[in-house]
Design a protein around this motif. Structure first.
Motif, PDB file in Angstrom:
ATOM      1  N   PHE A 145      24.960  -5.641 -40.155  1.00  0.00           N
ATOM      2  CA  PHE A 145      24.842  -4.190 -40.263  1.00  0.00           C
ATOM      3  C   PHE A 145      25.131  -3.543 -38.912  1.00  0.00           C
ATOM      4  CE2 PHE A 145      22.068  -0.327 -40.970  1.00  0.00           C
ATOM      5  CZ  PHE A 145      22.891   0.260 -41.909  1.00  0.00           C
ATOM      6  N   ALA A 146      24.581  -4.115 -37.842  1.00  0.00           N
ATOM      7  CA  ALA A 146      24.803  -3.576 -36.495  1.00  0.00           C
ATOM      8  C   ALA A 146      26.288  -3.590 -36.135  1.00  0.00           C
ATOM      9  CB  ALA A 146      24.000  -4.373 -35.470  1.00  0.00           C
ATOM     10  N   GLU A 147      26.994  -4.654 -36.483  1.00  0.00           N
ATOM     11  CA  GLU A 147      28.431  -4.743 -36.193  1.00  0.00           C
ATOM     12  C   GLU A 147      29.218  -3.696 -36.971  1.00  0.00           C
ATOM     13  OE1 GLU A 147      28.693  -9.556 -35.282  1.00  0.00           O
ATOM     14  OE2 GLU A 147      29.008  -8.813 -37.330  1.00  0.00           O
ATOM     15  N   ILE A 148      28.849  -3.487 -38.230  1.00  0.00           N
ATOM     16  CA  ILE A 148      29.535  -2.487 -39.052  1.00  0.00           C
ATOM     17  C   ILE A 148      29.370  -1.097 -38.446  1.00  0.00           C
ATOM     18  CG2 ILE A 148      29.430  -1.273 -41.277  1.00  0.00           C
ATOM     19  CD1 ILE A 148      28.806  -4.077 -42.519  1.00  0.00           C
ATOM     20  N   LEU A 149      28.134  -0.747 -38.094  1.00  0.00           N
ATOM     21  CA  LEU A 149      27.901   0.577 -37.518  1.00  0.00           C
ATOM     22  C   LEU A 149      28.661   0.748 -36.217  1.00  0.00           C
ATOM     23  CD1 LEU A 149      24.097   1.243 -38.151  1.00  0.00           C
ATOM     24  CD2 LEU A 149      26.043   1.587 -39.676  1.00  0.00           C
ATOM     25  N   ASP A 150      28.600  -0.262 -35.360  1.00  0.00           N
ATOM     26  CA  ASP A 150      29.255  -0.192 -34.057  1.00  0.00           C
ATOM     27  C   ASP A 150      30.771  -0.044 -34.196  1.00  0.00           C
ATOM     28  OD1 ASP A 150      29.219  -0.359 -31.140  1.00  0.00           O
ATOM     29  OD2 ASP A 150      30.173  -2.319 -31.425  1.00  0.00           O
ATOM     30  N   SER A 151      31.368  -0.830 -35.062  1.00  0.00           N
ATOM     31  CA  SER A 151      32.831  -0.799 -35.175  1.00  0.00           C
ATOM     32  C   SER A 151      33.356   0.485 -35.828  1.00  0.00           C
ATOM     33  CB  SER A 151      33.343  -2.036 -35.929  1.00  0.00           C
ATOM     34  OG  SER A 151      32.898  -2.020 -37.254  1.00  0.00           O
ATOM     35  N   TRP A 152      32.519   1.187 -36.578  1.00  0.00           N
ATOM     36  CA  TRP A 152      32.950   2.417 -37.240  1.00  0.00           C
ATOM     37  C   TRP A 152      32.388   3.683 -36.585  1.00  0.00           C
ATOM     38  CZ3 TRP A 152      36.355   3.170 -41.275  1.00  0.00           C
ATOM     39  CH2 TRP A 152      36.910   1.993 -41.796  1.00  0.00           C
ATOM     40  N   GLY A 153      31.715   3.546 -35.451  1.00  0.00           N
ATOM     41  CA  GLY A 153      31.186   4.717 -34.750  1.00  0.00           C
ATOM     42  C   GLY A 153      30.061   5.399 -35.512  1.00  0.00           C
ATOM     43  N   LEU A 154      29.229   4.608 -36.176  1.00  0.00           N
ATOM     44  CA  LEU A 154      28.102   5.120 -36.955  1.00  0.00           C
ATOM     45  C   LEU A 154      26.801   4.782 -36.242  1.00  0.00           C
ATOM     46  CD1 LEU A 154      29.324   3.710 -40.398  1.00  0.00           C
ATOM     47  CD2 LEU A 154      29.781   5.986 -39.457  1.00  0.00           C
ATOM     48  N   TRP A 155      25.760   5.548 -36.498  1.00  0.00           N
ATOM     49  CA  TRP A 155      24.451   5.265 -35.928  1.00  0.00           C
ATOM     50  C   TRP A 155      23.375   5.829 -36.846  1.00  0.00           C
ATOM     51  CZ3 TRP A 155      27.710   9.036 -34.347  1.00  0.00           C
ATOM     52  CH2 TRP A 155      27.221  10.347 -34.338  1.00  0.00           C
ATOM     53  N   ILE A 156      22.164   5.354 -36.617  1.00  0.00           N
ATOM     54  CA  ILE A 156      21.005   5.834 -37.366  1.00  0.00           C
ATOM     55  C   ILE A 156      20.251   6.810 -36.483  1.00  0.00           C
ATOM     56  CG2 ILE A 156      18.815   5.160 -38.431  1.00  0.00           C
ATOM     57  CD1 ILE A 156      20.101   2.368 -38.870  1.00  0.00           C
ATOM     58  N   ASP A 157      19.862   7.946 -37.045  1.00  0.00           N
ATOM     59  CA  ASP A 157      19.008   8.891 -36.336  1.00  0.00           C
ATOM     60  C   ASP A 157      17.608   8.750 -36.919  1.00  0.00           C
ATOM     61  OD1 ASP A 157      17.548  11.280 -35.585  1.00  0.00           O
ATOM     62  OD2 ASP A 157      19.476  12.110 -34.965  1.00  0.00           O
ATOM     63  N   SER A 158      16.650   8.416 -36.069  1.00  0.00           N
ATOM     64  CA  SER A 158      15.281   8.193 -36.560  1.00  0.00           C
ATOM     65  C   SER A 158      14.703   9.441 -37.224  1.00  0.00           C
ATOM     66  CB  SER A 158      14.366   7.718 -35.430  1.00  0.00           C
ATOM     67  OG  SER A 158      14.163   8.749 -34.487  1.00  0.00           O
ATOM     68  N   GLY A 159      15.230  10.617 -36.864  1.00  0.00           N
ATOM     69  CA  GLY A 159      14.762  11.860 -37.458  1.00  0.00           C
ATOM     70  C   GLY A 159      15.085  11.986 -38.939  1.00  0.00           C
ATOM     71  N   ASP A 160      15.992  11.145 -39.438  1.00  0.00           N
ATOM     72  CA  ASP A 160      16.355  11.168 -40.860  1.00  0.00           C
ATOM     73  C   ASP A 160      15.376  10.351 -41.709  1.00  0.00           C
ATOM     74  OD1 ASP A 160      18.545  12.699 -40.184  1.00  0.00           O
ATOM     75  OD2 ASP A 160      19.921  10.988 -40.107  1.00  0.00           O
ATOM     76  N   PHE A 161      14.436   9.675 -41.054  1.00  0.00           N
ATOM     77  CA  PHE A 161      13.462   8.818 -41.738  1.00  0.00           C
ATOM     78  C   PHE A 161      12.053   9.306 -41.411  1.00  0.00           C
ATOM     79  CE2 PHE A 161      17.277   6.409 -41.440  1.00  0.00           C
ATOM     80  CZ  PHE A 161      17.293   5.570 -42.537  1.00  0.00           C
ATOM     81  N   THR A 162      11.305   9.664 -42.428  1.00  0.00           N
ATOM     82  CA  THR A 162       9.929  10.103 -42.245  1.00  0.00           C
ATOM     83  C   THR A 162       8.996   8.943 -42.569  1.00  0.00           C
ATOM     84  OG1 THR A 162      10.518  12.355 -42.874  1.00  0.00           O
ATOM     85  CG2 THR A 162       8.171  11.773 -42.961  1.00  0.00           C
TER      86      THR A 162
END
Length: 151
Positions: free
Chosen positions: A104-121
């Motif tokens: 999952f980390a490789e997929i996000l990194d290679s596509w310029g994606l990230w998780i914002d903790s503010g989107d998770f309550t």
């Protein structure tokens, strides 16, 4: 049994009027056939996932786990910058993840994606009772389903 760390997401639609509730495969050893929220156990690679706006490492890993499990199990990608992906690209990335070609980390990194903790309550945790031979300490989060995605 010592509880293993896990995360789950209560996924809401954009109006917060519907909640995703899934029936677990009856063949699973742990609570097979029961209903629950999408989630699973923490993976070592979760600590490598880009989770922004979260200073607590344990919470960041739990959020990464929740997002990974959501994508792994039903193909919903709870990330920032993900709206640039087509349905076909998301499907291809999902296949890369479940086949083990990419983490999952490789997929996000290679596509310029990230998780914002503010989107998770964060809503709390539940630990499987002591009598269970398989135990988890599951951290629960609420998140909105991205508008262009359907579970």
């Amino acid at each position: 049994a010592t509880p293993r760390q896990a995360s789950a997401t209560v996924l809401l639609d954009k109006d917060s009027s519907k909640v995703l509730w899934a029936r677990r495969n009856p063949k699973l050893k742990f609570l097979g056939g029961f209903h629950g929220f999408i989630g699973g156990k923490l993976d070592k690679s979760d600590e490598l996932t880009d989770v922004r706006n979260c200073e607590n490492l344990e919470k960041a890993k739990a959020i990464a786990c929740a997002a990974r499990e959501m994508f792994e199990e039903i193909g919903v990608l709870l990330v920032r910058n993900g709206d640039k992906l087509t349905i076909g690209q998301r499907a291809s990335l999902h296949d890369d993840l479940i086949s083990g070609r990419s983490t999952f980390a490789e997929i996000l990194d290679s596509w310029g994606l990230w998780i914002d903790s503010g989107d998770f309550t964060y809503t709390g945790f539940w630990t499987t009772p002591e009598f269970s031979p398989i135990r988890f300490k599951t951290h629960f989060f609420m998140a909105l389903c991205p508008t262009k995605q359907k579970p």
